[in-house]
Motif scaffolding. Structure first.
Motif, mmCIF file in Angstrom:
data_model
loop_
_atom_site.group_PDB
_atom_site.id
_atom_site.type_symbol
_atom_site.label_atom_id
_atom_site.label_comp_id
_atom_site.label_asym_id
_atom_site.label_seq_id
_atom_site.Cartn_x
_atom_site.Cartn_y
_atom_site.Cartn_z
ATOM 1 N N ASP A 71 -39.181 -90.653 4.913
ATOM 2 C CA ASP A 71 -39.023 -89.601 3.897
ATOM 3 C C ASP A 71 -37.609 -89.025 3.897
ATOM 4 O OD1 ASP A 71 -41.621 -89.949 3.092
ATOM 5 O OD2 ASP A 71 -42.412 -88.209 4.171
ATOM 6 N N PHE A 72 -37.021 -88.879 5.072
ATOM 7 C CA PHE A 72 -35.648 -88.385 5.179
ATOM 8 C C PHE A 72 -34.682 -89.372 4.527
ATOM 9 C CE2 PHE A 72 -31.710 -87.901 7.887
ATOM 10 C CZ PHE A 72 -31.327 -86.672 7.374
ATOM 11 N N THR A 73 -34.892 -90.647 4.791
ATOM 12 C CA THR A 73 -34.054 -91.680 4.180
ATOM 13 C C THR A 73 -34.184 -91.646 2.663
ATOM 14 O OG1 THR A 73 -34.235 -93.103 6.132
ATOM 15 C CG2 THR A 73 -33.617 -94.169 4.067
ATOM 16 N N LYS A 74 -35.408 -91.515 2.164
ATOM 17 C CA LYS A 74 -35.631 -91.422 0.712
ATOM 18 C C LYS A 74 -34.881 -90.239 0.121
ATOM 19 C CE LYS A 74 -40.326 -93.353 0.367
ATOM 20 N NZ LYS A 74 -41.738 -92.982 0.063
ATOM 21 N N CYS A 75 -34.921 -89.105 0.802
ATOM 22 C CA CYS A 75 -34.256 -87.901 0.314
ATOM 23 C C CYS A 75 -32.743 -88.114 0.212
ATOM 24 C CB CYS A 75 -34.575 -86.721 1.226
ATOM 25 S SG CYS A 75 -33.906 -85.139 0.656
ATOM 26 N N ILE A 76 -32.149 -88.752 1.228
ATOM 27 C CA ILE A 76 -30.716 -89.036 1.178
ATOM 28 C C ILE A 76 -30.402 -89.991 0.040
ATOM 29 C CG2 ILE A 76 -28.769 -90.101 2.401
ATOM 30 C CD1 ILE A 76 -29.912 -89.047 4.997
ATOM 31 N N ARG A 82 -26.440 -93.322 -4.903
ATOM 32 C CA ARG A 82 -25.494 -94.436 -4.767
ATOM 33 C C ARG A 82 -24.054 -94.053 -5.116
ATOM 34 N NH1 ARG A 82 -28.047 -98.721 -3.047
ATOM 35 N NH2 ARG A 82 -30.190 -99.176 -3.668
ATOM 36 N N SER A 83 -23.711 -92.789 -4.908
ATOM 37 C CA SER A 83 -22.326 -92.369 -5.151
ATOM 38 C C SER A 83 -21.388 -92.909 -4.084
ATOM 39 C CB SER A 83 -22.229 -90.841 -5.191
ATOM 40 O OG SER A 83 -22.542 -90.283 -3.927
ATOM 41 N N ARG A 84 -21.938 -93.244 -2.919
ATOM 42 C CA ARG A 84 -21.180 -93.868 -1.843
ATOM 43 C C ARG A 84 -22.169 -94.623 -0.959
ATOM 44 N NH1 ARG A 84 -19.917 -89.513 -2.897
ATOM 45 N NH2 ARG A 84 -17.824 -89.365 -2.058
ATOM 46 N N PRO A 85 -21.707 -95.594 -0.164
ATOM 47 C CA PRO A 85 -22.627 -96.361 0.684
ATOM 48 C C PRO A 85 -23.339 -95.476 1.703
ATOM 49 C CG PRO A 85 -20.517 -97.481 0.497
ATOM 50 C CD PRO A 85 -20.326 -96.111 -0.099
ATOM 51 N N PHE A 86 -24.586 -95.802 1.966
ATOM 52 C CA PHE A 86 -25.398 -95.065 2.931
ATOM 53 C C PHE A 86 -26.047 -96.043 3.903
ATOM 54 C CE2 PHE A 86 -29.950 -93.452 3.533
ATOM 55 C CZ PHE A 86 -29.657 -92.861 4.757
ATOM 56 N N PHE A 87 -25.718 -95.890 5.194
ATOM 57 C CA PHE A 87 -26.316 -96.688 6.262
ATOM 58 C C PHE A 87 -27.393 -95.848 6.948
ATOM 59 C CE2 PHE A 87 -22.350 -98.855 5.574
ATOM 60 C CZ PHE A 87 -22.597 -100.183 5.888
ATOM 61 N N ALA A 88 -28.629 -96.287 6.825
ATOM 62 C CA ALA A 88 -29.745 -95.575 7.449
ATOM 63 C C ALA A 88 -29.864 -95.989 8.909
ATOM 64 C CB ALA A 88 -31.037 -95.884 6.706
ATOM 65 N N GLY A 89 -30.000 -95.017 9.795
ATOM 66 C CA GLY A 89 -30.117 -95.310 11.215
ATOM 67 C C GLY A 89 -31.469 -95.904 11.557
ATOM 68 N N VAL A 90 -31.459 -96.892 12.443
ATOM 69 C CA VAL A 90 -32.723 -97.483 12.891
ATOM 70 C C VAL A 90 -32.564 -97.945 14.339
ATOM 71 C CG1 VAL A 90 -32.108 -99.724 11.853
ATOM 72 C CG2 VAL A 90 -34.508 -99.227 12.427
ATOM 73 N N THR A 91 -33.259 -97.263 15.216
ATOM 74 C CA THR A 91 -33.274 -97.621 16.635
ATOM 75 C C THR A 91 -34.701 -97.454 17.137
ATOM 76 O OG1 THR A 91 -31.022 -96.792 16.942
ATOM 77 C CG2 THR A 91 -32.335 -97.130 18.920
ATOM 78 N N THR A 92 -35.278 -98.519 17.673
ATOM 79 C CA THR A 92 -36.630 -98.441 18.226
ATOM 80 C C THR A 92 -36.610 -99.023 19.639
ATOM 81 O OG1 THR A 92 -37.536 -100.613 17.614
ATOM 82 C CG2 THR A 92 -37.463 -98.931 15.875
ATOM 83 N N ARG A 103 -36.593 -102.995 7.403
ATOM 84 C CA ARG A 103 -37.078 -103.458 6.094
ATOM 85 C C ARG A 103 -37.558 -102.277 5.259
ATOM 86 N NH1 ARG A 103 -39.901 -108.199 8.733
ATOM 87 N NH2 ARG A 103 -38.542 -109.994 8.328
ATOM 88 N N GLU A 104 -38.284 -101.370 5.894
ATOM 89 C CA GLU A 104 -38.798 -100.199 5.173
ATOM 90 C C GLU A 104 -37.658 -99.340 4.628
ATOM 91 O OE1 GLU A 104 -42.959 -99.459 7.687
ATOM 92 O OE2 GLU A 104 -41.167 -98.282 8.141
ATOM 93 N N LEU A 105 -36.632 -99.143 5.440
ATOM 94 C CA LEU A 105 -35.523 -98.291 5.021
ATOM 95 C C LEU A 105 -34.716 -98.940 3.896
ATOM 96 C CD1 LEU A 105 -34.303 -97.016 8.519
ATOM 97 C CD2 LEU A 105 -35.886 -95.915 6.940
ATOM 98 N N MET A 106 -34.568 -100.248 3.959
ATOM 99 C CA MET A 106 -33.880 -100.948 2.870
ATOM 100 C C MET A 106 -34.724 -100.913 1.601
ATOM 101 S SD MET A 106 -30.946 -101.765 4.049
ATOM 102 C CE MET A 106 -30.395 -102.763 2.655
ATOM 103 N N ASP A 107 -36.028 -100.996 1.747
ATOM 104 C CA ASP A 107 -36.921 -100.980 0.578
ATOM 105 C C ASP A 107 -36.855 -99.663 -0.187
ATOM 106 O OD1 ASP A 107 -37.763 -103.564 0.979
ATOM 107 O OD2 ASP A 107 -39.657 -103.019 1.950
#
Length: 322
Positions: A71-76, A82-92, A103-107
Motif C-alpha cells: 500500500d505504501f508503494t502504491k501511494c508513492i 511517474r514524474s521521476r524514477p521510483f525504486f521500491a525497496g524489497v528485502t526479505t 513482482r508485486e511491487l513492480m505490478d
C-alpha cells in the motif's frame, strides 16, 4: 520507463515511511500515514530530487507488514505519477520471497527495485552474486539498485563481487556505505553500474572521477531537500567550488546523528534516530517507530534532535534561494 545505468544521475533520495500515531503498537493493522506520505512525495518532487527510493533501513522495510509495504508503494506511485524514477525497496529473509515481493511491487507501478539481501546469516561473496543473478533472472528487465550495507547485512560486497554484479544487465547502481572502499569499488565497475556515495562523499569523488561519480544517495531528503539538490546541481554543472562549500554544510548537518561519531552505534538505533531527526527537521511528521524497534538510549536523543534542527537551518537557507 526503462532505466539504464546512464539514467542514474543526480540524487537518489531515500524516503522514510510516515507512521500513524498508533504505529508503535503490535496490534495496529495499518500503520501507514498516507496523507503525510503524499505530502512528503510532493515535497521531494517539487524540490527537484532526481530519483526516489524507499523502504531501506530507516524506511522500515523490516517492520512493515506485506500489505503495508504494498500500500505504501502504491501511494508513492500514485503521488509521484511517474514524474521521476521510483525504486521500491524489497528485502526479505530469502531469495524466493524477495522475488515474489519484487513482482508485486513492480505490478503496482514501481520503476525498479532497491534490493537488500537476507540478514539471518552473513553471505559468501559468491552467494551474494548468485542472489542478485537469481533475482535478475526471475525479473528480467527490471532495473535493480543493490543495497550494500555491511553492518545490516553482515558483510561488505567485495570489489571482485562488484565486478561480477556489474555484468548483470538489470543492475544499474549500488547504494554504497562509503569509506576507504568507495573509490576502488567505483573504479572496479567503471561505467557498467553506478556506485553511489552518500551525499557528503559525492563531491570528493566527483572531483577525482567526474566520469564515474554522477549520482549519490541520501537519507536526509525528507529533512532538507533543498541543500542536497543544490549540491547535485553544483556537481553536475561542474561548479566544484560551490559543491565543496555545500558539502561542508551537509557534513555539519549530519554529524550529530552519529553517537560519539560511531556508525555502528548509530546503526543499532538508526530507525529510532531517524524518526527523531525527521520530526526535529519539521518538514514531515514521521510518527512513532514501529515494533520491535521502539527504544533508544536517552543520550542518543539530543544528537538526533540537533541533526534535524541543523537540517532545518540548511533548508531555510537553501530553500530561500529558489
Amino acid at each position: 520507463m526503462k532505466i539504464m545505468v546512464e539514467d542514474i544521475v543526480g540524487v537518489l533520495g531515500i524516503v522514510p515511511t510516515p507512521a500513524t500515531a498508533d504505529a508503535h503498537r503490535w496490534d495496529t493493522s495499518n500503520s501507514i500515514n498516507f496523507e503525510e506520505t503524499e505530502k512528503m512525495i510532493k515535497m521531494v518532487d517539487a524540490a527537484g530530487v532526481e530519483i526516489i527510493m524507499a523502504n531501506g533501513t530507516f524506511g522500515e522495510g523490516a517492520t512493515l507488514t506485506r500489505r503495508e509495504h504494498l500500500d505504501f508503494t502504491k501511494c508513492i506511485v500514485e503521488t509521484n505519477a511517474r514524474s521521476r524514477p521510483f525504486f521500491a525497496g524489497v528485502t526479505t529473509m530469502n531469495t524466493r520471497d524477495t522475488i515474489e515481493r519484487g513482482r508485486e511491487l513492480m505490478d503496482v507501478g514501481a520503476d525498479g527495485l532497491f534490493v537488500g539481501r537476507p540478514m539471518w546469516l552473513s553471505m559468501d561473496q559468491k552467494d551474494i552474486v548468485r542472489y542478485y543473478k537469481d533475482i535478475a533472472e526471475a525479473l528480467p528487465g527490471v532495473p535493480l539498485v543493490v543495497y550494500d550495507n555491511p553492518i545490516a547485512f553482515k558483510a561488505k560486497i567485495s570489489a571482485e563481487a562488484y565486478v561480477a554484479l556489474a555484468e548483470i544487465p538489470e543492475i544499474v547502481a549500488a547504494k554504497h556505505v562509503g569509506g576507504p572502499t568507495l573509490e576502488p569499488d567505483m573504479i572496479a565497475v567503471g561505467n557498467k553500474m553506478r556506485i553511489l556515495p552518500l551525499a557528503p562523499e559525492w563531491y570528493p569523488m566527483a572531483e577525482k572521477h567526474p566520469e564515474l561519480a554522477k549520482a549519490c544517495w541520501t537519507g536526509g531528503i525528507a529533512c532538507a531537500p533543498s541543500p542536497i539538490v543544490a549540491n547535485s546541481k553544483a556537481i553536475l554543472s561542474g561548479n566544484l567550488e560551490l559543491a565543496k562549500e555545500i558539502t561542508a554544510k551537509l557534513k555539519w548537518a549530519e554529524a550529530p546523528m552519529f553517537p560519539g561519531g560511531d556508525l555502528a552505534r548509530f546503526m543499532d538505533y538508526s530507525i529510532q534516530i531517524g524518526h527523531i531527526r525527521f520530526k526535529a527537521a519539521g518538514l514531515i511528521d514521521p510518527g512513532p517507530s514501529r515494533p520491535p524497534y521502539i527504544e533508544v538510549p536517552a543520550e542518543y536523543v539530543p544528537g538526533a534532535i540537533e541533526c534535524g534542527q541543523r537540517w532545518a537551518q540548511l533548508e531555510k537557507e537553501f530553500g530561500a534561494q529558489h
